[in-house]
Write a protein that holds these residues in place. Sequence first.
Motif, PDB file in Angstrom:
ATOM      1  N   TYR A 154       0.837  -1.190   0.000  1.00 15.52           N
ATOM      2  CA  TYR A 154       0.000   0.000   0.000  1.00 15.52           C
ATOM      3  C   TYR A 154       0.877   1.247   0.000  1.00 15.52           C
ATOM      4  N   ASP A 155       0.251   2.367  -0.233  1.00 12.58           N
ATOM      5  CA  ASP A 155       0.919   3.658  -0.081  1.00 12.58           C
ATOM      6  C   ASP A 155       0.067   4.515   0.833  1.00 12.58           C
ATOM      7  N   MET A 156       0.717   5.456   1.479  1.00 15.32           N
ATOM      8  CA  MET A 156       0.028   6.295   2.453  1.00 15.32           C
ATOM      9  C   MET A 156       0.559   7.722   2.362  1.00 15.32           C
ATOM     10  N   ALA A 157      -0.345   8.676   2.307  1.00 18.40           N
ATOM     11  CA  ALA A 157       0.030  10.084   2.293  1.00 18.40           C
ATOM     12  C   ALA A 157      -1.043  10.872   3.038  1.00 18.40           C
ATOM     13  N   GLY A 158      -0.800  12.145   3.234  1.00 16.89           N
ATOM     14  CA  GLY A 158      -1.786  12.954   3.928  1.00 16.89           C
ATOM     15  C   GLY A 158      -1.440  14.424   3.856  1.00 16.89           C
ATOM     16  N   PHE A 159      -2.305  15.233   4.434  1.00 14.97           N
ATOM     17  CA  PHE A 159      -1.990  16.656   4.523  1.00 14.97           C
ATOM     18  C   PHE A 159      -2.646  17.250   5.756  1.00 14.97           C
ATOM     19  N   THR A 160      -2.086  18.355   6.179  1.00 12.16           N
ATOM     20  CA  THR A 160      -2.612  19.049   7.350  1.00 12.16           C
ATOM     21  C   THR A 160      -2.827  20.517   7.021  1.00 12.16           C
ATOM     22  N   VAL A 161      -3.725  21.126   7.760  1.00 10.47           N
ATOM     23  CA  VAL A 161      -3.913  22.578   7.710  1.00 10.47           C
ATOM     24  C   VAL A 161      -3.749  23.099   9.125  1.00 10.47           C
ATOM     25  N   GLY A 162      -2.905  24.110   9.257  1.00 12.91           N
ATOM     26  CA  GLY A 162      -2.668  24.727  10.560  1.00 12.91           C
ATOM     27  C   GLY A 162      -2.979  26.203  10.511  1.00 12.91           C
ATOM     28  N   ILE A 163      -2.850  26.852  11.655  1.00 12.78           N
ATOM     29  CA  ILE A 163      -3.150  28.276  11.739  1.00 12.78           C
ATOM     30  C   ILE A 163      -2.109  28.983  12.589  1.00 12.78           C
ATOM     31  N   VAL A 164      -1.810  30.233  12.213  1.00 15.18           N
ATOM     32  CA  VAL A 164      -0.900  31.065  12.983  1.00 15.18           C
ATOM     33  C   VAL A 164      -1.329  32.510  12.804  1.00 15.18           C
ATOM     34  N   ASP A 165      -1.178  33.293  13.829  1.00 18.52           N
ATOM     35  CA  ASP A 165      -1.436  34.723  13.731  1.00 18.52           C
ATOM     36  C   ASP A 165      -0.362  35.336  12.835  1.00 18.52           C
ATOM     37  N   LYS A 166      -0.757  36.180  11.902  1.00 16.12           N
ATOM     38  CA  LYS A 166       0.195  36.772  10.959  1.00 16.12           C
ATOM     39  C   LYS A 166       1.357  37.444  11.674  1.00 16.12           C
ATOM     40  N   ASP A 167       1.082  38.058  12.807  1.00 11.01           N
ATOM     41  CA  ASP A 167       2.133  38.747  13.561  1.00 11.01           C
ATOM     42  C   ASP A 167       3.074  37.777  14.268  1.00 11.01           C
ATOM     43  N   LYS A 168       2.726  36.481  14.274  1.00 19.23           N
ATOM     44  CA  LYS A 168       3.555  35.488  14.961  1.00 19.23           C
ATOM     45  C   LYS A 168       4.194  34.480  14.008  1.00 19.23           C
ATOM     46  N   VAL A 169       4.058  34.727  12.701  1.00 21.94           N
ATOM     47  CA  VAL A 169       4.759  33.887  11.732  1.00 21.94           C
ATOM     48  C   VAL A 169       6.257  34.039  11.989  1.00 21.94           C
ATOM     49  N   LEU A 170       6.984  32.935  12.060  1.00 24.80           N
ATOM     50  CA  LEU A 170       8.409  33.015  12.371  1.00 24.80           C
ATOM     51  C   LEU A 170       9.133  33.870  11.341  1.00 24.80           C
ATOM     52  N   ASP A 171       9.943  34.788  11.829  1.00 23.05           N
ATOM     53  CA  ASP A 171      10.602  35.777  10.981  1.00 23.05           C
ATOM     54  C   ASP A 171      12.107  35.725  11.210  1.00 23.05           C
ATOM     55  N   ASN A 172      12.864  35.360  10.170  1.00 22.82           N
ATOM     56  CA  ASN A 172      14.314  35.248  10.338  1.00 22.82           C
ATOM     57  C   ASN A 172      15.063  36.528   9.984  1.00 22.82           C
ATOM     58  N   SER A 173      14.317  37.622   9.769  1.00 23.01           N
ATOM     59  CA  SER A 173      14.972  38.874   9.371  1.00 23.01           C
ATOM     60  C   SER A 173      15.843  39.455  10.474  1.00 23.01           C
ATOM     61  N   THR A 174      15.574  39.081  11.725  1.00 24.36           N
ATOM     62  CA  THR A 174      16.381  39.598  12.834  1.00 24.36           C
ATOM     63  C   THR A 174      17.527  38.647  13.192  1.00 24.36           C
ATOM     64  N   MET A 175      17.656  37.539  12.476  1.00 27.40           N
ATOM     65  CA  MET A 175      18.723  36.586  12.754  1.00 27.40           C
ATOM     66  C   MET A 175      20.076  37.211  12.438  1.00 27.40           C
ATOM     67  N   GLY A 176      21.059  36.913  13.268  1.00 29.78           N
ATOM     68  CA  GLY A 176      22.380  37.494  13.043  1.00 29.78           C
ATOM     69  C   GLY A 176      23.483  36.614  13.595  1.00 29.78           C
ATOM     70  N   GLU A 177      24.703  37.013  13.321  1.00 27.25           N
ATOM     71  CA  GLU A 177      25.859  36.270  13.829  1.00 27.25           C
ATOM     72  C   GLU A 177      25.780  36.144  15.346  1.00 27.25           C
ATOM     73  N   GLY A 178      26.112  34.972  15.849  1.00 23.14           N
ATOM     74  CA  GLY A 178      26.099  34.752  17.289  1.00 23.14           C
ATOM     75  C   GLY A 178      24.818  34.137  17.804  1.00 23.14           C
ATOM     76  N   ASP A 179      23.745  34.140  16.988  1.00 25.05           N
ATOM     77  CA  ASP A 179      22.538  33.434  17.399  1.00 25.05           C
ATOM     78  C   ASP A 179      22.868  31.939  17.504  1.00 25.05           C
ATOM     79  N   VAL A 180      22.122  31.253  18.342  1.00 25.54           N
ATOM     80  CA  VAL A 180      22.485  29.880  18.712  1.00 25.54           C
ATOM     81  C   VAL A 180      21.516  28.863  18.111  1.00 25.54           C
TER      82      VAL A 180
END
Length: 345
Positions: A154-180
């Motif tokens: 057999y084969d098996m697949a699927g999908f999900t739908v999630g939700i996030v507040d637009k203001d809480k979408v992960l944002d890497n624009s503030t990432m910089g040297e030294g972050d861990v």
Amino acid sequence: MKSQSESYKAAGVDIVAGYQAVELMKEHIAKTMTSGVMSAIGGFGGLFELDMTGINKPVLVSGTDGVGTKLKMAFLMDKHDTVGIDCVAMCVNDVLCVGAKPLFFLDYIAVGKNYPERIAAMVSGIAEGCVQSGAALIGGETAEMPGFYPEDEYDMAGFTVGIVDKDKVLDNSTMGEGDVIIGIPSSGVHSNGFSLVRKVFDVENRDMKAPVAELGGKSLGETLLTPTKIYIKPMLAVFDEITVKGVSHITGGGFYENIPRSIPKGLGAKIDRSAVRVLPIFDLIAKEGNVPERDMFNTFNMGVGMTAIVAKEDVEKTIAILKANGEDAYVIGEIVASEEGVTIC
């Protein structure tokens, strides 16, 4: 239900078995029901009412995936109640990487022959994955396809739908040297790289149930079928208290392909090889298959199923939250100025 067709059954499709499978899976599906579910299994669509409490600008996030050739291990071991967890995990862990909480899941199972008890076992795994991630299993499809799939496959697949507040979408624009970079342990091979795994161990011609000393006495089959870990609840707890700058789900392509997906251009990840807690199964793969370390880190998770990037001052608290939620997380590297993506040294 009186629906039946002897002609269709003679062609290889038993619709009565399909009804039996649905009845058997209902008890597993019931465990996943959340307050948003508005429909019962068996309709033409799954209804879900969104709860917007605490969400100002709702953004829906979707993800889809399958289990891949790990399913061959389920066939060999005749164990079908865990690969459903993998199917859910591959989807929900992905939407988590943008900060989303999964709301619901739908599955698609295609079989050569419908064995109702086996279908129910498969769905029990999907339901368990949904319970672990807090998602409702609101629908799915089982397709009996004689002549397309072998009767026992057999084969098996699927999908999900999630939700996030637009203001809480992960944002890497503030990432910089030294972050861990924090590594969150995997449970094993998860659900990637199994074409290489099967080749290395020649699984069709090996006793997969024999105990293996390097694996603490567990069998190779049992170890390889260990379900993919689902990181939803521990990571959502982190999101509640920490500004996370990037999250990567370490799937196919390993460190080299997945970690850069959460890092902006001009920055790279420097991984401390000595810090990575490599699981015994990966040492065994490398040894038996004579697989170079570079290829191992470019194919497998190596014991790190997810990474989170945070500011240096947030490291201690992030790890404490993860440990309080059952994850023995630890530092594996840092962000550096680089155009090379990932450097492991």
